[in-house]
Motif scaffolding. Structure first.
Motif, PDB file in Angstrom:
ATOM      1  N   GLN A  84       0.843  -1.187   0.000  1.00 46.35           N
ATOM      2  CA  GLN A  84       0.000   0.000   0.000  1.00 46.35           C
ATOM      3  C   GLN A  84       0.883   1.244   0.000  1.00 46.35           C
ATOM      4  O   GLN A  84       2.094   1.170   0.208  1.00 46.35           O
ATOM      5  CB  GLN A  84      -0.938   0.007   1.208  1.00 46.35           C
ATOM      6  CG  GLN A  84      -0.248  -0.084   2.542  1.00 46.35           C
ATOM      7  CD  GLN A  84      -1.221  -0.357   3.693  1.00 46.35           C
ATOM      8  OE1 GLN A  84      -2.312  -0.875   3.505  1.00 46.35           O
ATOM      9  NE2 GLN A  84      -0.821   0.009   4.902  1.00 46.35           N
ATOM     10  N   ALA A  85       0.262   2.383  -0.242  1.00 54.09           N
ATOM     11  CA  ALA A  85       1.009   3.640  -0.305  1.00 54.09           C
ATOM     12  C   ALA A  85       0.144   4.770   0.229  1.00 54.09           C
ATOM     13  O   ALA A  85      -1.081   4.689   0.241  1.00 54.09           O
ATOM     14  CB  ALA A  85       1.434   3.930  -1.739  1.00 54.09           C
ATOM     15  N   ILE A  86       0.804   5.806   0.694  1.00 53.97           N
ATOM     16  CA  ILE A  86       0.111   7.026   1.111  1.00 53.97           C
ATOM     17  C   ILE A  86       0.097   7.988  -0.068  1.00 53.97           C
ATOM     18  O   ILE A  86       1.134   8.293  -0.645  1.00 53.97           O
ATOM     19  CB  ILE A  86       0.803   7.686   2.317  1.00 53.97           C
ATOM     20  CG1 ILE A  86       0.776   6.762   3.530  1.00 53.97           C
ATOM     21  CG2 ILE A  86       0.145   9.026   2.637  1.00 53.97           C
ATOM     22  CD1 ILE A  86      -0.596   6.476   4.082  1.00 53.97           C
ATOM     23  N   THR A  87      -1.078   8.441  -0.452  1.00 54.78           N
ATOM     24  CA  THR A  87      -1.206   9.383  -1.557  1.00 54.78           C
ATOM     25  C   THR A  87      -1.928  10.644  -1.077  1.00 54.78           C
ATOM     26  O   THR A  87      -2.468  10.682   0.021  1.00 54.78           O
ATOM     27  CB  THR A  87      -2.006   8.767  -2.721  1.00 54.78           C
ATOM     28  OG1 THR A  87      -3.334   8.452  -2.263  1.00 54.78           O
ATOM     29  CG2 THR A  87      -1.333   7.499  -3.225  1.00 54.78           C
ATOM     30  N   ILE A  88      -1.924  11.645  -1.932  1.00 54.60           N
ATOM     31  CA  ILE A  88      -2.633  12.888  -1.631  1.00 54.60           C
ATOM     32  C   ILE A  88      -3.966  12.871  -2.359  1.00 54.60           C
ATOM     33  O   ILE A  88      -4.025  12.630  -3.563  1.00 54.60           O
ATOM     34  CB  ILE A  88      -1.816  14.108  -2.073  1.00 54.60           C
ATOM     35  CG1 ILE A  88      -0.463  14.132  -1.359  1.00 54.60           C
ATOM     36  CG2 ILE A  88      -2.584  15.400  -1.791  1.00 54.60           C
ATOM     37  CD1 ILE A  88       0.468  15.234  -1.833  1.00 54.60           C
ATOM     38  N   SER A  89      -5.042  13.094  -1.639  1.00 48.99           N
ATOM     39  CA  SER A  89      -6.375  13.155  -2.237  1.00 48.99           C
ATOM     40  C   SER A  89      -6.966  14.536  -1.979  1.00 48.99           C
ATOM     41  O   SER A  89      -6.351  15.388  -1.333  1.00 48.99           O
ATOM     42  CB  SER A  89      -7.278  12.077  -1.633  1.00 48.99           C
ATOM     43  OG  SER A  89      -7.620  12.394  -0.296  1.00 48.99           O
ATOM     44  N   THR A  90      -8.160  14.743  -2.467  1.00 50.61           N
ATOM     45  CA  THR A  90      -8.832  16.027  -2.242  1.00 50.61           C
ATOM     46  C   THR A  90      -9.124  16.256  -0.762  1.00 50.61           C
ATOM     47  O   THR A  90      -9.331  17.382  -0.329  1.00 50.61           O
ATOM     48  CB  THR A  90     -10.150  16.092  -3.037  1.00 50.61           C
ATOM     49  OG1 THR A  90     -10.944  14.929  -2.720  1.00 50.61           O
ATOM     50  CG2 THR A  90      -9.879  16.105  -4.527  1.00 50.61           C
ATOM     51  N   LYS A  91      -9.142  15.179   0.013  1.00 48.80           N
ATOM     52  CA  LYS A  91      -9.411  15.279   1.448  1.00 48.80           C
ATOM     53  C   LYS A  91      -8.141  15.212   2.287  1.00 48.80           C
ATOM     54  O   LYS A  91      -8.203  15.081   3.500  1.00 48.80           O
ATOM     55  CB  LYS A  91     -10.379  14.169   1.873  1.00 48.80           C
ATOM     56  CG  LYS A  91     -11.744  14.260   1.209  1.00 48.80           C
ATOM     57  CD  LYS A  91     -12.654  13.138   1.656  1.00 48.80           C
ATOM     58  CE  LYS A  91     -14.020  13.223   0.975  1.00 48.80           C
ATOM     59  NZ  LYS A  91     -14.920  12.117   1.386  1.00 48.80           N
ATOM     60  N   GLY A  92      -6.984  15.261   1.630  1.00 39.90           N
ATOM     61  CA  GLY A  92      -5.720  15.187   2.354  1.00 39.90           C
ATOM     62  C   GLY A  92      -5.015  13.872   2.086  1.00 39.90           C
ATOM     63  O   GLY A  92      -5.177  13.262   1.022  1.00 39.90           O
ATOM     64  N   LEU A  93      -4.209  13.420   3.046  1.00 38.99           N
ATOM     65  CA  LEU A  93      -3.476  12.168   2.886  1.00 38.99           C
ATOM     66  C   LEU A  93      -4.427  10.985   2.937  1.00 38.99           C
ATOM     67  O   LEU A  93      -5.348  10.952   3.751  1.00 38.99           O
ATOM     68  CB  LEU A  93      -2.411  12.037   3.987  1.00 38.99           C
ATOM     69  CG  LEU A  93      -1.314  13.116   4.009  1.00 38.99           C
ATOM     70  CD1 LEU A  93      -0.367  12.886   5.167  1.00 38.99           C
ATOM     71  CD2 LEU A  93      -0.547  13.140   2.696  1.00 38.99           C
ATOM     72  N   ALA A  94      -4.196  10.016   2.068  1.00 42.17           N
ATOM     73  CA  ALA A  94      -5.076   8.850   2.002  1.00 42.17           C
ATOM     74  C   ALA A  94      -4.253   7.588   1.791  1.00 42.17           C
ATOM     75  O   ALA A  94      -3.179   7.613   1.180  1.00 42.17           O
ATOM     76  CB  ALA A  94      -6.088   9.015   0.872  1.00 42.17           C
ATOM     77  N   LEU A  95      -4.759   6.475   2.307  1.00 38.54           N
ATOM     78  CA  LEU A  95      -4.106   5.178   2.161  1.00 38.54           C
ATOM     79  C   LEU A  95      -4.672   4.477   0.928  1.00 38.54           C
ATOM     80  O   LEU A  95      -5.884   4.335   0.789  1.00 38.54           O
ATOM     81  CB  LEU A  95      -4.351   4.336   3.414  1.00 38.54           C
ATOM     82  CG  LEU A  95      -3.579   3.019   3.552  1.00 38.54           C
ATOM     83  CD1 LEU A  95      -2.079   3.291   3.639  1.00 38.54           C
ATOM     84  CD2 LEU A  95      -4.043   2.276   4.805  1.00 38.54           C
ATOM     85  N   LYS A  96      -3.777   4.045   0.039  1.00 37.26           N
ATOM     86  CA  LYS A  96      -4.200   3.407  -1.208  1.00 37.26           C
ATOM     87  C   LYS A  96      -3.644   1.987  -1.274  1.00 37.26           C
ATOM     88  O   LYS A  96      -2.439   1.771  -1.061  1.00 37.26           O
ATOM     89  CB  LYS A  96      -3.692   4.211  -2.408  1.00 37.26           C
ATOM     90  CG  LYS A  96      -4.029   3.604  -3.767  1.00 37.26           C
ATOM     91  CD  LYS A  96      -3.466   4.435  -4.886  1.00 37.26           C
ATOM     92  CE  LYS A  96      -1.953   4.261  -5.044  1.00 37.26           C
ATOM     93  NZ  LYS A  96      -1.584   2.928  -5.592  1.00 37.26           N
TER      94      LYS A  96
END
Length: 305
Positions: free
Chosen positions: A161-173
């Motif tokens: 998994q990775a941490i990405t940037i979403s419209t709501k902030g940091l997100a786990l993908k």
């Protein structure tokens, strides 16, 4: 252009990753917002403005996306023609900008100096284990900060998994950049790093690396404050760890944290580890390893097949 891009972005939103929408599409929106003219009739003026104010790579990417937007608008019968058709192909990029991989690894001595500086820092020693893991596994930063204790076994680190940037902030993908998961064999070096920070009664779902406030590490903040440096509220520039080492001439030049990955790969090749094994550890194909890292190891050649 502004209205077209807004509609196009909404059309693409369900089809692209949250990080692409939040970061890349916002960046193109901002470029469009700064244009002195936004009418399609002024496509040449828009191109020339971008060339005067952005690097060639950024111009090519922006025009490519504007062209895609106009292609969509043409098919949607919102416009009658696309004046940006093939315009991006005419942008010539310097070799340094067109390189898919900007590989400029630290030397082994520079790596060790950076690690030592983090360990001895009164402010930033907290991040030393993260920096060491980046250097000694070659994982991507987004993969490192997404690690949880459940991903550590006696023999392997499992990256999935990775941490990405979403419209709501940091997100786990879920999943990685080029694969769903990969296993990295742990040696004593990595084991020592992990054991040094493992709580006695840790929750398997707890993140291994946390911010000082206990949340997910924001790697952008780490880069711009801890690694590179920042301006405080008085406008005074505060040097980060690597910037300090460059000024002290301990490190030859400033490089971003992603070069930790390139350093690991390069040092593995210099130790005569097979490119197929290195590629499997870091999530690249052997072809990528040969193509982009051969220049850092003189005797590494693609074999005749």
């Amino acid at each position: 252009m502004g209205e077209l891009w807004k509609k196009y972005a909404e059309f693409k939103k369900p089809q692209i990753s949250p990080s692409t929408y939040a970061v890349d599409y916002r960046k193109y929106r901002n470029h469009i917002a700064k244009l002195p003219t936004k009418t399609l009739d002024d496509a040449i003026a828009i191109r020339d403005y971008l060339l005067a104010n952005l690097g060639a790579n950024a111009v090519k990417r922006t025009l490519t996306n504007i062209n895609a937007c106009c292609d969509w608008a043409l098919k949607s019968q919102l416009i009658e023609s696309n004046p940006f058709q093939s315009m991006a192909k005419d942008i010539q990029m310097p070799k340094s900008e067109s390189a898919e991989y900007e590989i400029n690894p630290f030397t082994k001595e520079e790596r060790d100096s950076i690690i030592q500086a983090f360990e001895e820092s009164k402010l930033y020693s907290y991040y030393a284990p993260l920096v060491k893991l980046l250097f000694f596994t070659g994982c991507r930063p987004s993969e490192a900060i997404a690690l949880q204790w459940k991903h550590i076994s006696d023999k392997y680190i499992t990256f999935e998994q990775a941490i990405t940037i979403s419209t709501k902030g940091l997100a786990l993908k879920d999943g990685l950049k080029t694969q769903s998961q990969r296993r990295f064999p742990i040696n004593n070096q990595q084991r020592e790093i992990l054991d040094s920070i493992k709580p006695e009664n840790c929750n398997p779902d707890d993140f291994i690396f946390r911010s000082k406030k206990g949340g997910i590490v924001n790697f952008g903040d780490f880069l711009n404050h801890v690694w590179k440096g920042y301006k405080n509220h008085r406008g005074t520039h505060i040097d980060g760890i690597v910037t300090q080492l460059v000024k002290q001439r301990v490190v030859s030049e400033y490089r971003k944290p992603y070069q930790c990955r390139h350093t690991f790969i390069t040092l593995c090749l210099e130790a005569d580890i097979d490119a197929k094994d290195v590629g499997r550890w870091v999530g690249n194909s052997p072809e990528i390893i040969y193509k982009h890292y051969a220049g850092n190891k003189r005797n590494l050649q693609m074999p005749e097949l």
